[in-house]
Design an enzyme around this catalytic site. Structure first.
Site, PDB file in Angstrom:
ATOM      1  N   HIS A  28      36.830  41.593  41.910  1.00  0.00           N
ATOM      2  CA  HIS A  28      37.167  41.305  43.313  1.00  0.00           C
ATOM      3  C   HIS A  28      36.122  41.941  44.235  1.00  0.00           C
ATOM      4  CE1 HIS A  28      41.532  41.093  41.758  1.00  0.00           C
ATOM      5  NE2 HIS A  28      41.237  39.876  42.170  1.00  0.00           N
ATOM      6  N   LYS A  52      57.601  37.309  42.471  1.00  0.00           N
ATOM      7  CA  LYS A  52      56.786  37.958  41.438  1.00  0.00           C
ATOM      8  C   LYS A  52      57.247  39.392  41.250  1.00  0.00           C
ATOM      9  CE  LYS A  52      52.316  35.810  40.795  1.00  0.00           C
ATOM     10  NZ  LYS A  52      50.875  36.079  40.829  1.00  0.00           N
ATOM     11  N   ARG A 101      35.515  32.477  38.021  1.00  0.00           N
ATOM     12  CA  ARG A 101      34.956  33.229  36.904  1.00  0.00           C
ATOM     13  C   ARG A 101      34.457  32.325  35.795  1.00  0.00           C
ATOM     14  NH1 ARG A 101      40.319  36.606  36.510  1.00  0.00           N
ATOM     15  NH2 ARG A 101      40.932  34.439  36.789  1.00  0.00           N
ATOM     16  N   SER A 139      43.098  41.084  36.681  1.00  0.00           N
ATOM     17  CA  SER A 139      44.045  42.176  36.917  1.00  0.00           C
ATOM     18  C   SER A 139      45.000  42.294  35.734  1.00  0.00           C
ATOM     19  CB  SER A 139      44.839  41.908  38.195  1.00  0.00           C
ATOM     20  OG  SER A 139      43.983  41.768  39.290  1.00  0.00           O
TER      21      SER A 139
HETATM   22  O1  PNS Z   1      45.255  36.282  42.995  1.00  0.00           O
HETATM   23  P1  PNS Z   1      45.978  34.977  42.862  1.00  0.00           P
HETATM   24  O2  PNS Z   1      47.382  35.240  42.354  1.00  0.00           O
HETATM   25  O3  PNS Z   1      45.209  34.006  42.025  1.00  0.00           O
HETATM   26  O4  PNS Z   1      46.104  34.346  44.347  1.00  0.00           O
HETATM   27  C1  PNS Z   1      46.793  33.127  44.552  1.00  0.00           C
HETATM   28  C2  PNS Z   1      46.972  32.835  46.049  1.00  0.00           C
HETATM   29  C3  PNS Z   1      47.601  34.003  46.749  1.00  0.00           C
HETATM   30  C4  PNS Z   1      45.594  32.578  46.676  1.00  0.00           C
HETATM   31  C5  PNS Z   1      47.850  31.551  46.188  1.00  0.00           C
HETATM   32  O5  PNS Z   1      48.975  31.704  45.416  1.00  0.00           O
HETATM   33  C6  PNS Z   1      48.249  31.257  47.630  1.00  0.00           C
HETATM   34  O6  PNS Z   1      47.430  30.931  48.445  1.00  0.00           O
HETATM   35  N1  PNS Z   1      49.553  31.365  47.919  1.00  0.00           N
HETATM   36  C7  PNS Z   1      50.073  31.161  49.259  1.00  0.00           C
HETATM   37  C8  PNS Z   1      50.999  29.967  49.340  1.00  0.00           C
HETATM   38  C9  PNS Z   1      50.230  28.701  49.626  1.00  0.00           C
HETATM   39  O7  PNS Z   1      49.512  28.573  50.593  1.00  0.00           O
HETATM   40  N2  PNS Z   1      50.399  27.733  48.717  1.00  0.00           N
HETATM   41  C10 PNS Z   1      49.714  26.460  48.793  1.00  0.00           C
HETATM   42  C11 PNS Z   1      48.323  26.604  48.222  1.00  0.00           C
HETATM   43  S1  PNS Z   1      47.844  25.171  47.468  1.00  0.00           S
END
Ligand code: PNS
Length: 187
Positions: A28, A52, A101, A139
């Site tokens: 990150h 979660k 990645r 993570s």
């Molecule tokens: O670190 P992660 O878990 O890969 O992050 C995922 C994240 C937080 C970027 C994604 O889950 C997100 O944007 N969630 C917010 C809800 C949202 O906007 N959903 C529609 C996206 S298509």
């Protein structure tokens, strides 16, 4: 010419780097560094997701990231819930930064970027590749390796290693109660 606001001042470019950050890793950090080479400011936006079961609470994650970037005025830490594009719009960011990645990341990231574009075409998603040495880092793996007694010192900021030790205790991994391990695995 860089974009300017109504008063003629140069507009500050702000990118949002969203994620779970449970915990933040050197991968990150690598992406944030790359983001800072392109944008004036990067806001690390931690998703608050009650469904979660993270290892670190949102408050702990904010604290860890603030400590990691102490003195770096161009990096902000924030939390959000709901749609990411709504959050980005609210804070005046026109760009979402995501790290890619490996090919395995691509499908999900592609879907998410296109859905976000459909939800708000003013927000652009920019993908950045971390250094190759971080291409396998996540993570989830950091937590697993640490729990099983492996070294994670080169993979996370020092404060994360300290906090992992506090979470799991200084006892050898075999002595970590099974119930606690199961809870941590779910995160
Ligand atoms: O670190 P992660 O878990 O890969 O992050 C995922 C994240 C937080 C970027 C994604 O889950 C997100 O944007 N969630 C917010 C809800 C949202 O906007 N959903 C529609 C996206 S298509």
């Amino acid at each position: 010419m860089p974009p300017r606001n109504r008063e003629g001042h140069r507009k500050c470019s702000l990118a949002v780097f969203p994620g779970s950050f449970d915990p933040i890793t050197n991968g990150h950090l690598d992406i944030i560094g790359r983001g800072l080479s392109v944008f004036d400011q990067v806001t690390i936006a931690i998703l608050v997701n009650p469904e979660k079961h993270p290892l670190f609470t949102v408050e702990e994650r904010v604290d860890i990231i603030r400590e990691t970037f102490r003195g770096e005025g161009r990096v902000k830490v924030d939390t959000f819930s709901g749609l990411l594009v709504d959050y980005a719009e609210r804070v005046g960011a026109s760009v979402i930064v995501r790290g890619l990645r490996a090919i395995s990341d691509f499908e999900f990231e592609f879907q998410m970027a296109l859905m976000n574009r459909r939800l708000n075409p003013r927000i652009e998603t920019v993908f950045m590749m971390p250094a190759e040495s971080y291409s396998y880092l996540s993570s989830r793996l950091v937590k697993e390796v640490f729990q099983l007694g492996g070294k994670v010192g080169d993979l996370v900021p020092a404060i994360v290693e300290r906090r992992l030790r506090e979470k799991y205790g200084a006892a050898p991994p075999a002595a970590v109660p099974l119930r606690r391990r199961a809870r941590a695995r779910r995160a």
